[in-house]
Write a protein that holds these residues in place. Structure first.
Motif, PDB file in Angstrom:
ATOM      1  N   UNK A 160      -4.537  13.798   2.808  1.00 22.00           N
ATOM      2  CA  UNK A 160      -3.389  12.650   2.597  1.00 22.00           C
ATOM      3  C   UNK A 160      -4.307  11.443   2.978  1.00 22.00           C
ATOM      4  N   UNK A 161      -4.200  10.500   2.227  1.00 25.21           N
ATOM      5  CA  UNK A 161      -5.012   9.018   2.392  1.00 25.21           C
ATOM      6  C   UNK A 161      -4.368   7.917   1.281  1.00 25.21           C
ATOM      7  N   UNK A 162      -4.921   6.850   1.468  1.00 23.83           N
ATOM      8  CA  UNK A 162      -4.528   5.561   0.627  1.00 23.83           C
ATOM      9  C   UNK A 162      -4.499   6.224  -0.865  1.00 23.83           C
ATOM     10  N   UNK A 163      -3.626   5.628  -1.697  1.00 18.76           N
ATOM     11  CA  UNK A 163      -3.798   6.115  -3.043  1.00 18.76           C
ATOM     12  C   UNK A 163      -4.826   5.534  -3.879  1.00 18.76           C
ATOM     13  N   UNK A 198       3.299  15.516  -5.838  1.00 19.55           N
ATOM     14  CA  UNK A 198       4.318  14.950  -4.923  1.00 19.55           C
ATOM     15  C   UNK A 198       4.485  13.539  -5.036  1.00 19.55           C
ATOM     16  N   UNK A 199       5.497  12.878  -4.644  1.00 21.96           N
ATOM     17  CA  UNK A 199       5.730  11.538  -4.649  1.00 21.96           C
ATOM     18  C   UNK A 199       4.771  10.662  -3.358  1.00 21.96           C
ATOM     19  N   UNK A 200       4.644   9.368  -3.796  1.00 21.48           N
ATOM     20  CA  UNK A 200       3.763   8.561  -2.937  1.00 21.48           C
ATOM     21  C   UNK A 200       4.467   8.365  -1.372  1.00 21.48           C
ATOM     22  N   UNK A 201       3.888   8.244  -0.288  1.00 29.56           N
ATOM     23  CA  UNK A 201       4.135   8.171   1.092  1.00 29.56           C
ATOM     24  C   UNK A 201       3.844   6.961   1.756  1.00 29.56           C
ATOM     25  N   UNK A 208       0.746  -1.187  -0.117  1.00 30.22           N
ATOM     26  CA  UNK A 208       0.147   0.064  -0.040  1.00 30.22           C
ATOM     27  C   UNK A 208       0.708   1.106  -0.023  1.00 30.22           C
ATOM     28  N   UNK A 209       0.188   2.305  -0.460  1.00 25.38           N
ATOM     29  CA  UNK A 209       0.875   3.815  -0.266  1.00 25.38           C
ATOM     30  C   UNK A 209      -0.137   4.665  -0.102  1.00 25.38           C
ATOM     31  N   UNK A 210       0.551   5.859   0.115  1.00 25.98           N
ATOM     32  CA  UNK A 210      -0.233   6.940   0.306  1.00 25.98           C
ATOM     33  C   UNK A 210      -0.227   8.204  -0.557  1.00 25.98           C
ATOM     34  N   UNK A 211      -0.930   9.144  -0.789  1.00 27.23           N
ATOM     35  CA  UNK A 211      -0.759  10.149  -1.739  1.00 27.23           C
ATOM     36  C   UNK A 211      -1.184  11.487  -1.090  1.00 27.23           C
TER      37      UNK A 211
END
Length: 664
Positions: A186-189, A209-212, A120-123
């Motif tokens: 900011x939340x789940x992509x 920006x980049x994924x977090x 998983x990633x965030x954006x």
């Protein structure tokens, strides 16, 4: 033929080993039947898990959980709720599983996680017209909305002056962003993109920006719930293997992320089998090679002539003899061996140096050398000792030990003599003893002078006052009382000194220990009662000691008085015990008094050393002297502030039917 069969069997066993876990999984499915698992998930977290317009709980996580339940033959109950409530209910044990949670080290303290089944990633989401925020650092001094308990909170706290707004789910967070109440979300992509498409807001919101926080996505159970975790892990492994996981992923995300797992698994299995086969072939080759080498070596050994074997053996014997001689010449003692005919068969270099011989003593008769002064063949061979020997007009001291050397067959019995020159040690020891005697004599004289001066001063003072105060009745009363006390004190001092300097020879006999102790305790009964001392006698009636009973009585009284005087607190107690050991009878007097400090413990047997205000310092000194005369060992065990234990060890003797001592 047998090697080929062995090879085939090994290959079959390897194949079975790689597939054994599947058989095990099928066997253990029976134990999970009828298990009911309570599963919680977010009610608004599409496409992972959410309640749709028809009030049905659906999503990627829900389908994965249903597939696991079907494969493992367990029952599932879903409980949609807010993310914050789900975390609390899992911690309280109200549910069994949270079906989707990002793994972090912090969360690992509170939950046990299943194997990873998604990454998983965030954006960062902003409004399409926002030109101020292009990356994560631009969120400084901005208002950001996130879901409660989201791990991105830790990232935001590293920035300056970020105003964080919390919502129960990501859909509410997007509404906050669209309404302009916050600068960013900011939340789940995947969830964010899904909700934006659902809300038809593709032209109103953009990602920057980049994924977090690219993290593992797992299922979470309460810490220690190994059974539920085992069911989930086995279920995930099975649905990944049979392709169910790929079908569910394509349904919700349109592509597979793990489409090569089965292929990779097969390749790895094939490679593993090839490696094992290669190892087996190499092992068999080395075994065959080792067998060939062994056979070659055996045939080569047969070709060796008897003459070559004999040469090697003689060289080995010579080497061992030279090595032993080198060792004996390197040690710090003289070594001499004598055969049964009285001839010296070996003498190392140090032996020749100590005895100042001009050449080696080997081959000579021992009676013609200095060895005859410490060794006599007509006496017992095995003994040790020290002897003063005159060598070339010089007197030296030898410390020696004589033993018998038995040969392998036990027939020849040579003698070995090991000795050292201890002349310097002896002289040093004599000097130390001389200094110690002079020091002890000085202490004795000083102590006597001090002890005699005190009563003499009192007597002299009274004598000088007689002409002036003789008519005074009170003075006459004091002089008649004090002078006899001082004279008795002098008399006791002289008596103790005589006892020390010339104690009478003890008259030893078998004494019943309990009777001697009881007679002393009768003598001390009033003093013990007056001091409110608890006294315990743990000596059995069958214990006898071999001592001078009068001297033992004096020793016991002195030690008891010391124990009584050391008791300086409430709960005063003295315990007397005795026990029979292998070779001794141990008698102990234990008190719970003040104890003895380390400095005093090293001086307690010194004459005139005392810590008492009115003591002479001869009590324990005489005790030690009397016990020494009776072959009794004494030692002290003490802890300052807790008490002292005096231990006396008497030799255990036995008598025959005629009253004679058997082991003296």
């Amino acid at each position: 033929m047998s090697k080929k069969i062995l090879f085939v069997v090994i290959v079959i066993l390897v194949f079975l080993a790689f597939n054994a876990y599947e058989i095990y999984d099928n066997i253990t499915l029976e134990q999970y039947k009828h298990t009911v698992i309570k599963v919680a998930g977010d009610e608004k977290f599409p496409p992972y898990e959410y309640v749709d317009n028809e009030k049905t709980y659906t999503g990627f996580n829900v389908d994965i959980m249903n597939a696991i339940a079907s494969r493992m033959e367990v029952h599932i109950k879903f409980y949609p709720m807010s993310w914050d409530d789900a975390c609390k209910k899992l911690e309280n044990g109200e549910i069994d599983v949270i079906q989707g949670m990002k793994y972090t080290k912090e969360r690992d303290k509170y939950y046990d996680f299943s194997k990873e089944y998604l990454e998983n990633s965030q954006s960062i989401f902003v409004r399409a017209d926002n030109k101020d925020i292009a990356d994560f650092e631009d969120l400084n001094s901005k208002t950001v909305v996130i879901q409660q308990e989201d791990i991105v909170e830790n990232n935001l706290k590293e920035l300056n002056n970020v105003n964080i707004i919390y919502t129960k789910n990501q859909e509410d967070a997007l509404h906050e962003l669209l309404s302009g109440q916050v600068d960013a979300y900011i939340g789940n992509t995947l969830t964010g993109v899904y909700l934006i498409n659902k809300m038809e807001a593709e032209d109103k919101i953009k990602l920057v920006g980049e994924t977090l926080n690219s993290t593992k996505y797992c299922m979470a159970v309460k810490n220690g719930d190994k059974e539920i975790l085992n069911i989930i892990n086995k279920g995930l492994r099975n649905i990944e293997k049979n392709g169910t996981y790929d079908r569910i992923y394509r349904k919700w995300f349109g592509r597979t992320v793990d489409h090569t797992r089965q292929y990779v698994y097969k390749i790895l299995l094939f490679l593993s089998i090839l490696i094992i086969i290669f190892i087996i072939i190499v092992f068999m080759f080395y075994r065959w090679n080792a067998t060939l080498k062994k056979e070659v070596s055996r045939q080569t050994s047969k070709l060796n002539s008897a003459n070559e074997i004999l040469v090697k053996k003689n060289m080995q014997i010579k080497y061992e003899r030279d090595f032993r001689e080198w060792i004996l010449n390197s040690i710090f003692s003289g070594v001499v061996t004598i055969n049964q005919e009285g001839t010296i068969t070996f003498s190392n270099k140090l032996a020749d140096n100590i005895l100042n011989t001009k050449q080696s003593m080997e081959g000579k008769r021992y009676s013609d050398t200095v060895i005859s002064k410490i060794y006599f063949s007509d006496k017992l061979v095995q003994h040790k000792g020290e002897k003063e020997v005159l060598i070339n007009g010089n007197k030296i001291y030898l410390s020696y030990k004589i033993s018998t050397l038995n040969s392998i067959n036990g027939e020849n019995k040579d003698t070995i003599i090991i000795f050292r020159d201890v002349t310097e040690e002896k002289l040093l020891q004599d000097n130390i003893m001389r200094k110690d005697k002079l020091q002890s004599l000085g202490n004795l004289i000083a102590g006597i002078a001090h002890e005699i001066r005190n009563p003499l001063t009192s007597i002299k003072t009274y004598t000088e006052l007689i002409p002036k105060k003789f008519d005074n009745p009170k003075f006459r009363e004091m002089i008649s009382k004090d002078i006899p006390i001082e004279i008795d004190r002098l008399n006791d001092l002289i008596t103790n000194l005589l006892e020390y300097s010339k104690p009478r020879r003890p008259f030893k006999e078998f004494v019943k220990l309990n009777d001697s102790v009881d007679s002393v305790m009768l003598f001390l009964k009033d003093k013990i009662n007056k001091e409110n001392i608890i006294f315990e006698n743990n000596i059995s009636e069958d214990i006898y000691i071999y001592v001078d009973k009068n001297q033992f009585r004096q020793v016991f009284i002195n030690l008891m008085l010391n124990s009584i005087e050391s008791l300086d607190k409430e709960g005063k107690k003295i315990i007397i015990s005795a026990k029979k050991l292998d070779k001794i009878i141990s008698l102990s007097i234990q008190d719970n008094g003040c104890g003895i400090d380390e400095d005093s413990l090293n001086k307690i047997f010194n004459p005139f050393y005392t810590t008492k205000a009115n003591g002479t310092g001869l009590g324990l000194f005489i005790v030690y002297q009397l016990l020494l005369e009776n072959d009794v060992q004494i030692k002290f065990e003490t802890v300052l502030g807790k008490g002292t234990k005096v231990i006396m060890d008497f030799k255990k003797l036995e008598i025959d039917n005629h009253g004679k001592i058997i082991n003296s």
